[in-house]
Write a protein that holds these residues in place. Structure first.
Motif, PDB file in Angstrom:
ATOM      1  N   ALA A   1     -11.551   8.504 -78.538  1.00  0.00           N
ATOM      2  CA  ALA A   1     -11.091   7.869 -77.302  1.00  0.00           C
ATOM      3  C   ALA A   1     -12.052   8.106 -76.136  1.00  0.00           C
ATOM      4  CB  ALA A   1      -9.704   8.400 -76.942  1.00  0.00           C
ATOM      5  N   LEU A   2     -12.749   9.228 -76.143  1.00  0.00           N
ATOM      6  CA  LEU A   2     -13.631   9.568 -75.028  1.00  0.00           C
ATOM      7  C   LEU A   2     -14.981   8.875 -75.104  1.00  0.00           C
ATOM      8  CD1 LEU A   2     -12.945  13.397 -74.754  1.00  0.00           C
ATOM      9  CD2 LEU A   2     -12.229  11.624 -73.145  1.00  0.00           C
ATOM     10  N   ASP A   3     -15.608   8.958 -76.257  1.00  0.00           N
ATOM     11  CA  ASP A   3     -16.972   8.450 -76.401  1.00  0.00           C
ATOM     12  C   ASP A   3     -17.304   8.456 -77.889  1.00  0.00           C
ATOM     13  OD1 ASP A   3     -19.998   8.766 -76.654  1.00  0.00           O
ATOM     14  OD2 ASP A   3     -19.840   8.584 -74.485  1.00  0.00           O
ATOM     15  N   PRO A   4     -17.907   7.386 -78.405  1.00  0.00           N
ATOM     16  CA  PRO A   4     -18.171   7.343 -79.842  1.00  0.00           C
ATOM     17  C   PRO A   4     -19.287   8.275 -80.317  1.00  0.00           C
ATOM     18  CG  PRO A   4     -19.049   5.393 -78.762  1.00  0.00           C
ATOM     19  CD  PRO A   4     -18.290   6.160 -77.725  1.00  0.00           C
ATOM     20  N   GLY A   5     -20.056   8.819 -79.429  1.00  0.00           N
ATOM     21  CA  GLY A   5     -21.185   9.661 -79.824  1.00  0.00           C
ATOM     22  C   GLY A   5     -20.878  11.135 -79.773  1.00  0.00           C
ATOM     23  N   VAL A   6     -21.948  11.905 -79.809  1.00  0.00           N
ATOM     24  CA  VAL A   6     -21.815  13.363 -79.809  1.00  0.00           C
ATOM     25  C   VAL A   6     -21.200  13.856 -78.502  1.00  0.00           C
ATOM     26  CG1 VAL A   6     -24.137  13.891 -78.929  1.00  0.00           C
ATOM     27  CG2 VAL A   6     -22.979  15.511 -80.446  1.00  0.00           C
ATOM     28  N   ARG A   7     -21.421  13.146 -77.415  1.00  0.00           N
ATOM     29  CA  ARG A   7     -20.839  13.547 -76.127  1.00  0.00           C
ATOM     30  C   ARG A   7     -19.316  13.610 -76.224  1.00  0.00           C
ATOM     31  NH1 ARG A   7     -20.530  10.435 -70.460  1.00  0.00           N
ATOM     32  NH2 ARG A   7     -19.881  12.223 -69.231  1.00  0.00           N
ATOM     33  N   GLY A   8     -18.714  12.607 -76.837  1.00  0.00           N
ATOM     34  CA  GLY A   8     -17.263  12.579 -76.999  1.00  0.00           C
ATOM     35  C   GLY A   8     -16.771  13.716 -77.872  1.00  0.00           C
ATOM     36  N   ARG A   9     -17.513  14.010 -78.936  1.00  0.00           N
ATOM     37  CA  ARG A   9     -17.110  15.120 -79.821  1.00  0.00           C
ATOM     38  C   ARG A   9     -17.201  16.459 -79.094  1.00  0.00           C
ATOM     39  NH1 ARG A   9     -20.268  12.114 -83.418  1.00  0.00           N
ATOM     40  NH2 ARG A   9     -21.859  13.737 -83.517  1.00  0.00           N
ATOM     41  N   LEU A  10     -18.251  16.626 -78.286  1.00  0.00           N
ATOM     42  CA  LEU A  10     -18.395  17.880 -77.537  1.00  0.00           C
ATOM     43  C   LEU A  10     -17.300  18.023 -76.488  1.00  0.00           C
ATOM     44  CD1 LEU A  10     -22.262  17.909 -77.091  1.00  0.00           C
ATOM     45  CD2 LEU A  10     -20.901  19.482 -78.499  1.00  0.00           C
ATOM     46  N   GLN A  11     -17.012  16.949 -75.772  1.00  0.00           N
ATOM     47  CA  GLN A  11     -15.948  17.006 -74.769  1.00  0.00           C
ATOM     48  C   GLN A  11     -14.600  17.287 -75.425  1.00  0.00           C
ATOM     49  OE1 GLN A  11     -16.496  13.147 -72.957  1.00  0.00           O
ATOM     50  NE2 GLN A  11     -17.527  14.035 -71.181  1.00  0.00           N
ATOM     51  N   ALA A  12     -14.328  16.628 -76.522  1.00  0.00           N
ATOM     52  CA  ALA A  12     -13.057  16.842 -77.218  1.00  0.00           C
ATOM     53  C   ALA A  12     -12.936  18.278 -77.710  1.00  0.00           C
ATOM     54  CB  ALA A  12     -12.930  15.866 -78.383  1.00  0.00           C
ATOM     55  N   ALA A  13     -14.008  18.819 -78.250  1.00  0.00           N
ATOM     56  CA  ALA A  13     -13.984  20.203 -78.736  1.00  0.00           C
ATOM     57  C   ALA A  13     -13.693  21.166 -77.595  1.00  0.00           C
ATOM     58  CB  ALA A  13     -15.309  20.543 -79.414  1.00  0.00           C
ATOM     59  N   GLN A  14     -14.271  20.903 -76.433  1.00  0.00           N
ATOM     60  CA  GLN A  14     -14.030  21.771 -75.278  1.00  0.00           C
ATOM     61  C   GLN A  14     -12.581  21.696 -74.819  1.00  0.00           C
ATOM     62  OE1 GLN A  14     -17.063  20.201 -72.710  1.00  0.00           O
ATOM     63  NE2 GLN A  14     -18.583  21.702 -73.377  1.00  0.00           N
ATOM     64  N   VAL A  15     -12.043  20.499 -74.749  1.00  0.00           N
ATOM     65  CA  VAL A  15     -10.648  20.324 -74.326  1.00  0.00           C
ATOM     66  C   VAL A  15      -9.705  21.018 -75.302  1.00  0.00           C
ATOM     67  CG1 VAL A  15      -8.796  18.619 -74.021  1.00  0.00           C
ATOM     68  CG2 VAL A  15     -11.062  18.218 -73.019  1.00  0.00           C
ATOM     69  N   ILE A  16      -9.919  20.817 -76.588  1.00  0.00           N
ATOM     70  CA  ILE A  16      -9.049  21.419 -77.601  1.00  0.00           C
ATOM     71  C   ILE A  16      -9.159  22.942 -77.564  1.00  0.00           C
ATOM     72  CG2 ILE A  16      -8.632  21.625 -80.095  1.00  0.00           C
ATOM     73  CD1 ILE A  16      -7.664  18.947 -78.878  1.00  0.00           C
ATOM     74  N   ALA A  17     -10.365  23.465 -77.376  1.00  0.00           N
ATOM     75  CA  ALA A  17     -10.550  24.920 -77.304  1.00  0.00           C
ATOM     76  C   ALA A  17      -9.831  25.502 -76.089  1.00  0.00           C
ATOM     77  CB  ALA A  17     -12.031  25.269 -77.264  1.00  0.00           C
ATOM     78  N   VAL A  18      -9.955  24.850 -74.952  1.00  0.00           N
ATOM     79  CA  VAL A  18      -9.265  25.322 -73.743  1.00  0.00           C
ATOM     80  C   VAL A  18      -7.760  25.295 -73.962  1.00  0.00           C
ATOM     81  CG1 VAL A  18      -8.738  24.705 -71.342  1.00  0.00           C
ATOM     82  CG2 VAL A  18     -11.118  24.793 -72.114  1.00  0.00           C
ATOM     83  N   HIS A  19      -7.266  24.229 -74.522  1.00  0.00           N
ATOM     84  CA  HIS A  19      -5.828  24.112 -74.790  1.00  0.00           C
ATOM     85  C   HIS A  19      -5.356  25.243 -75.700  1.00  0.00           C
ATOM     86  CE1 HIS A  19      -2.248  22.507 -76.869  1.00  0.00           C
ATOM     87  NE2 HIS A  19      -1.947  22.148 -75.653  1.00  0.00           N
ATOM     88  N   ARG A  20      -6.125  25.505 -76.754  1.00  0.00           N
ATOM     89  CA  ARG A  20      -5.758  26.552 -77.720  1.00  0.00           C
ATOM     90  C   ARG A  20      -5.719  27.927 -77.051  1.00  0.00           C
ATOM     91  NH1 ARG A  20      -8.830  29.978 -80.077  1.00  0.00           N
ATOM     92  NH2 ARG A  20     -10.720  28.820 -79.639  1.00  0.00           N
ATOM     93  N   VAL A  21      -6.724  28.238 -76.250  1.00  0.00           N
ATOM     94  CA  VAL A  21      -6.775  29.545 -75.590  1.00  0.00           C
ATOM     95  C   VAL A  21      -5.627  29.689 -74.591  1.00  0.00           C
ATOM     96  CG1 VAL A  21      -8.118  30.981 -73.996  1.00  0.00           C
ATOM     97  CG2 VAL A  21      -9.236  29.894 -75.959  1.00  0.00           C
ATOM     98  N   LEU A  22      -5.376  28.652 -73.815  1.00  0.00           N
ATOM     99  CA  LEU A  22      -4.275  28.719 -72.845  1.00  0.00           C
ATOM    100  C   LEU A  22      -2.929  28.870 -73.545  1.00  0.00           C
ATOM    101  CD1 LEU A  22      -5.410  25.973 -70.310  1.00  0.00           C
ATOM    102  CD2 LEU A  22      -5.449  28.459 -69.958  1.00  0.00           C
TER     103      LEU A  22
END
Length: 92
Positions: A32-53
């Motif tokens: 949903a964010l971006d079809p390239g590596v940028r989208g995967r990196l952003q998604a990984a960061q969001v999911i990691a933050v969510h998990r830690v919180l």
């Protein structure tokens, strides 16, 4: 809720399935964010933050605090955690 989380995180098969769900969430968010590596990196960061919180809040409640007591800290933690992600995405 505390008992449920303990069950999930202390049962290897359930913890493994939870990881699978998190990876699927990450893939969907990336698409949903971006079809390239940028989208995967952003998604990984969001999911990691969510998990830690989520784990942080769960631990506070497992230690005997109420959700009402934890709420102000949880909001402040989320604001702090997501601010760099908003900035990196070009949002103030």
């Amino acid at each position: 809720m505390v008992a449920f989380h303990r069950l999930v995180f202390m049962t290897p098969s359930l913890a493994g399935r939870l990881l699978r769900y998190m990876l699927e969430d990450e893939e969907a968010l990336a698409a949903a964010l971006d079809p390239g590596v940028r989208g995967r990196l952003q998604a990984a960061q969001v999911i990691a933050v969510h998990r830690v919180l989520a784990r942080t809040n769960w631990q506070k409640i497992a230690d005997g605090r109420t959700a009402r007591d934890v709420h102000p800290e949880a909001v402040a933690d989320a604001d702090q955690a997501f601010a760099p992600l908003r900035h990196a995405a070009g949002n103030p």
